[in-house]
Design a protein around this motif. Sequence first.
Motif, PDB file in Angstrom:
ATOM      1  N   VAL A  12      -4.188  -4.732 -11.413  1.00  0.00           N
ATOM      2  CA  VAL A  12      -3.310  -4.067 -10.743  1.00  0.00           C
ATOM      3  C   VAL A  12      -3.572  -2.420 -11.157  1.00  0.00           C
ATOM      4  O   VAL A  12      -3.474  -1.671 -10.539  1.00  0.00           O
ATOM      5  N   LYS A  13      -4.228  -1.976 -12.357  1.00  0.00           N
ATOM      6  CA  LYS A  13      -4.656  -0.701 -12.453  1.00  0.00           C
ATOM      7  C   LYS A  13      -5.614  -0.247 -11.528  1.00  0.00           C
ATOM      8  O   LYS A  13      -5.758   0.795 -11.168  1.00  0.00           O
ATOM      9  N   SER A  14      -6.687  -1.181 -11.075  1.00  0.00           N
ATOM     10  CA  SER A  14      -7.640  -0.999 -10.491  1.00  0.00           C
ATOM     11  C   SER A  14      -7.107  -0.752  -8.956  1.00  0.00           C
ATOM     12  O   SER A  14      -7.540   0.166  -8.154  1.00  0.00           O
ATOM     13  N   PHE A  15      -5.976  -1.491  -8.506  1.00  0.00           N
ATOM     14  CA  PHE A  15      -5.633  -1.250  -7.349  1.00  0.00           C
ATOM     15  C   PHE A  15      -4.793  -0.018  -7.245  1.00  0.00           C
ATOM     16  O   PHE A  15      -4.760   0.920  -6.234  1.00  0.00           O
ATOM     17  N   LEU A  16      -4.148   0.522  -8.245  1.00  0.00           N
ATOM     18  CA  LEU A  16      -3.327   1.716  -8.292  1.00  0.00           C
ATOM     19  C   LEU A  16      -4.424   2.878  -8.242  1.00  0.00           C
ATOM     20  O   LEU A  16      -4.202   4.033  -7.389  1.00  0.00           O
ATOM     21  N   VAL A  17      -5.504   2.794  -8.785  1.00  0.00           N
ATOM     22  CA  VAL A  17      -6.420   3.793  -8.885  1.00  0.00           C
ATOM     23  C   VAL A  17      -7.047   3.987  -7.386  1.00  0.00           C
ATOM     24  O   VAL A  17      -7.375   5.118  -6.973  1.00  0.00           O
ATOM     25  N   GLN A  18      -7.197   2.833  -6.910  1.00  0.00           N
ATOM     26  CA  GLN A  18      -7.800   2.818  -5.427  1.00  0.00           C
ATOM     27  C   GLN A  18      -6.864   3.396  -4.488  1.00  0.00           C
ATOM     28  O   GLN A  18      -7.285   3.610  -3.236  1.00  0.00           O
ATOM     29  N   HIS A  19      -5.671   3.172  -4.437  1.00  0.00           N
ATOM     30  CA  HIS A  19      -4.623   3.462  -3.700  1.00  0.00           C
ATOM     31  C   HIS A  19      -3.563   4.505  -4.101  1.00  0.00           C
ATOM     32  O   HIS A  19      -2.332   4.569  -3.654  1.00  0.00           O
ATOM     33  N   TYR A  20      -4.142   5.120  -5.026  1.00  0.00           N
ATOM     34  CA  TYR A  20      -2.910   6.177  -5.518  1.00  0.00           C
ATOM     35  C   TYR A  20      -2.438   7.036  -4.438  1.00  0.00           C
ATOM     36  O   TYR A  20      -1.458   7.900  -4.530  1.00  0.00           O
ATOM     37  N   LYS A  21      -3.257   7.463  -3.441  1.00  0.00           N
ATOM     38  CA  LYS A  21      -2.772   8.437  -2.222  1.00  0.00           C
ATOM     39  C   LYS A  21      -1.474   7.734  -1.406  1.00  0.00           C
ATOM     40  O   LYS A  21      -1.141   8.431  -0.625  1.00  0.00           O
ATOM     41  N   GLU A  22      -1.503   6.387  -1.518  1.00  0.00           N
ATOM     42  CA  GLU A  22      -0.504   5.830  -0.565  1.00  0.00           C
ATOM     43  C   GLU A  22       0.839   5.775  -1.133  1.00  0.00           C
ATOM     44  O   GLU A  22       1.122   5.762  -2.552  1.00  0.00           O
ATOM     45  N   PRO A  23       1.801   5.711  -0.380  1.00  0.00           N
ATOM     46  CA  PRO A  23       3.144   5.488  -0.714  1.00  0.00           C
ATOM     47  C   PRO A  23       3.625   4.179  -1.200  1.00  0.00           C
ATOM     48  O   PRO A  23       4.216   3.432  -0.219  1.00  0.00           O
ATOM     49  N   LEU A  24       3.388   3.993  -2.322  1.00  0.00           N
ATOM     50  CA  LEU A  24       3.303   2.592  -3.090  1.00  0.00           C
ATOM     51  C   LEU A  24       4.862   2.469  -3.805  1.00  0.00           C
ATOM     52  O   LEU A  24       5.339   3.373  -4.194  1.00  0.00           O
ATOM     53  N   VAL A  25       5.477   1.081  -3.355  1.00  0.00           N
ATOM     54  CA  VAL A  25       6.554   0.909  -4.122  1.00  0.00           C
ATOM     55  C   VAL A  25       6.264  -0.389  -4.912  1.00  0.00           C
ATOM     56  O   VAL A  25       5.364  -1.265  -4.652  1.00  0.00           O
ATOM     57  N   LEU A  26       7.003  -0.785  -5.861  1.00  0.00           N
ATOM     58  CA  LEU A  26       6.706  -1.905  -6.750  1.00  0.00           C
ATOM     59  C   LEU A  26       6.365  -3.367  -6.038  1.00  0.00           C
ATOM     60  O   LEU A  26       5.512  -4.119  -6.286  1.00  0.00           O
ATOM     61  N   GLN A  27       7.359  -3.377  -4.858  1.00  0.00           N
ATOM     62  CA  GLN A  27       7.142  -4.581  -4.154  1.00  0.00           C
ATOM     63  C   GLN A  27       5.549  -4.736  -3.696  1.00  0.00           C
ATOM     64  O   GLN A  27       4.802  -5.679  -3.559  1.00  0.00           O
ATOM     65  N   ASP A  28       5.165  -3.518  -3.088  1.00  0.00           N
ATOM     66  CA  ASP A  28       3.492  -3.366  -2.599  1.00  0.00           C
ATOM     67  C   ASP A  28       2.742  -3.874  -3.697  1.00  0.00           C
ATOM     68  O   ASP A  28       1.808  -4.506  -3.329  1.00  0.00           O
ATOM     69  N   ILE A  29       3.033  -3.430  -4.945  1.00  0.00           N
ATOM     70  CA  ILE A  29       1.923  -3.751  -5.810  1.00  0.00           C
ATOM     71  C   ILE A  29       1.939  -5.248  -6.377  1.00  0.00           C
ATOM     72  O   ILE A  29       0.991  -5.682  -6.665  1.00  0.00           O
ATOM     73  N   ALA A  30       3.369  -5.720  -6.372  1.00  0.00           N
ATOM     74  CA  ALA A  30       3.660  -7.181  -6.688  1.00  0.00           C
ATOM     75  C   ALA A  30       2.665  -8.120  -5.607  1.00  0.00           C
ATOM     76  O   ALA A  30       2.421  -9.012  -5.879  1.00  0.00           O
ATOM     77  N   ASP A  31       3.144  -7.402  -4.194  1.00  0.00           N
ATOM     78  CA  ASP A  31       2.541  -8.464  -3.425  1.00  0.00           C
ATOM     79  C   ASP A  31       1.034  -8.515  -3.498  1.00  0.00           C
ATOM     80  O   ASP A  31       0.397  -9.555  -3.174  1.00  0.00           O
ATOM     81  N   PHE A  32       0.283  -7.135  -3.848  1.00  0.00           N
ATOM     82  CA  PHE A  32      -1.066  -7.342  -4.220  1.00  0.00           C
ATOM     83  C   PHE A  32      -1.548  -8.190  -5.363  1.00  0.00           C
ATOM     84  O   PHE A  32      -2.426  -9.136  -5.012  1.00  0.00           O
ATOM     85  N   ALA A  33      -0.730  -8.178  -6.069  1.00  0.00           N
ATOM     86  CA  ALA A  33      -0.819  -9.098  -7.380  1.00  0.00           C
ATOM     87  C   ALA A  33      -0.733 -10.586  -7.399  1.00  0.00           C
ATOM     88  O   ALA A  33      -1.275 -11.467  -8.058  1.00  0.00           O
ATOM     89  N   GLY A  34       0.170 -10.911  -6.351  1.00  0.00           N
ATOM     90  CA  GLY A  34       0.781 -12.345  -5.891  1.00  0.00           C
ATOM     91  C   GLY A  34       1.789 -12.480  -6.950  1.00  0.00           C
ATOM     92  O   GLY A  34       1.660 -13.817  -7.342  1.00  0.00           O
ATOM     93  N   VAL A  35       2.477 -11.986  -7.460  1.00  0.00           N
ATOM     94  CA  VAL A  35       3.216 -12.043  -8.534  1.00  0.00           C
ATOM     95  C   VAL A  35       4.972 -11.323  -8.227  1.00  0.00           C
ATOM     96  O   VAL A  35       4.842 -10.498  -7.179  1.00  0.00           O
ATOM     97  N   SER A  36       5.910 -11.791  -8.661  1.00  0.00           N
ATOM     98  CA  SER A  36       7.047 -11.329  -8.406  1.00  0.00           C
ATOM     99  C   SER A  36       7.287  -9.843  -9.069  1.00  0.00           C
ATOM    100  O   SER A  36       6.568  -9.520 -10.083  1.00  0.00           O
ATOM    101  N   PRO A  37       7.912  -8.896  -8.328  1.00  0.00           N
ATOM    102  CA  PRO A  37       8.040  -7.443  -9.072  1.00  0.00           C
ATOM    103  C   PRO A  37       8.340  -7.340 -10.563  1.00  0.00           C
ATOM    104  O   PRO A  37       8.275  -6.786 -11.418  1.00  0.00           O
ATOM    105  N   PHE A  38       9.461  -8.214 -10.658  1.00  0.00           N
ATOM    106  CA  PHE A  38      10.073  -8.411 -12.116  1.00  0.00           C
ATOM    107  C   PHE A  38       9.059  -8.601 -13.012  1.00  0.00           C
ATOM    108  O   PHE A  38       8.696  -8.253 -14.088  1.00  0.00           O
ATOM    109  N   TYR A  39       8.283  -9.947 -12.842  1.00  0.00           N
ATOM    110  CA  TYR A  39       7.204 -10.231 -13.741  1.00  0.00           C
ATOM    111  C   TYR A  39       6.053  -9.391 -13.848  1.00  0.00           C
ATOM    112  O   TYR A  39       5.636  -9.135 -14.695  1.00  0.00           O
ATOM    113  N   LEU A  40       5.670  -8.527 -12.667  1.00  0.00           N
ATOM    114  CA  LEU A  40       4.535  -7.626 -12.813  1.00  0.00           C
ATOM    115  C   LEU A  40       5.102  -6.567 -13.811  1.00  0.00           C
ATOM    116  O   LEU A  40       4.313  -6.031 -14.724  1.00  0.00           O
ATOM    117  N   GLU A  41       6.211  -6.024 -13.475  1.00  0.00           N
ATOM    118  CA  GLU A  41       6.725  -4.952 -14.387  1.00  0.00           C
ATOM    119  C   GLU A  41       6.876  -5.364 -15.649  1.00  0.00           C
ATOM    120  O   GLU A  41       6.346  -4.678 -16.687  1.00  0.00           O
TER     121      GLU A  41
END
Length: 181
Positions: free
Chosen positions: A85-114
């Motif tokens: 997730v850190k690597s994803f955020l570093v690579q995509h920091y310019k994009e308008p990301l929300v928690l659901q986008d990050i959770a979708d990338f990681a393949g887990v629920s937003p609650f679990y990820l957070e």
Amino acid sequence: MDNFSFDEMWEKIMACDSSYDGLFYTAVKTTKIYCRPSCRSRKPKKINVDFYETIPEAVEAGFRACKRCQPDAGLSPQMELVKSVKSFLVQHYKEPLVLQDIADFAGVSPFYLERQFKQATSETPREYLEKIRVDKAAHLLKNTSLTNLEICYEAGFQSPSNFYKVFRTVLDCSPSEFRNK
């Protein structure tokens, strides 16, 4: 490592910033040792340092793991999730990301990820993303003549008001004050 300049990575190792562990490795030419960015060992001279994105790259270049920070020690599944997730955020920091986008990338629920991310890093994915953006903005403020508005968008912020608010929260000063220091 297209996301970080040499100077940005140098700043992270000088600050022993553990939030960048796993994203790159510091290799010291004189000792032939590679470390995590957070390693507390004595800091090398800048001219003696190379950076590698992965451990195999460092090993292939002839470096061995530091015995103090043990960068080659395996990670738990939780830490693997956080690292990806850190690597994803570093690579995509310019994009308008929300928690659901990050959770979708990681393949887990937003609650679990957070929950897992906060347990491992003491901050939420949003706070980590904002820190990356502020770090990028601070680097640009120090090293370019771009305007604050240009830096705001270059660092991935969606609005100037959010840029100023987050910058002040993280660094306890405005971007202009930071540039004038």
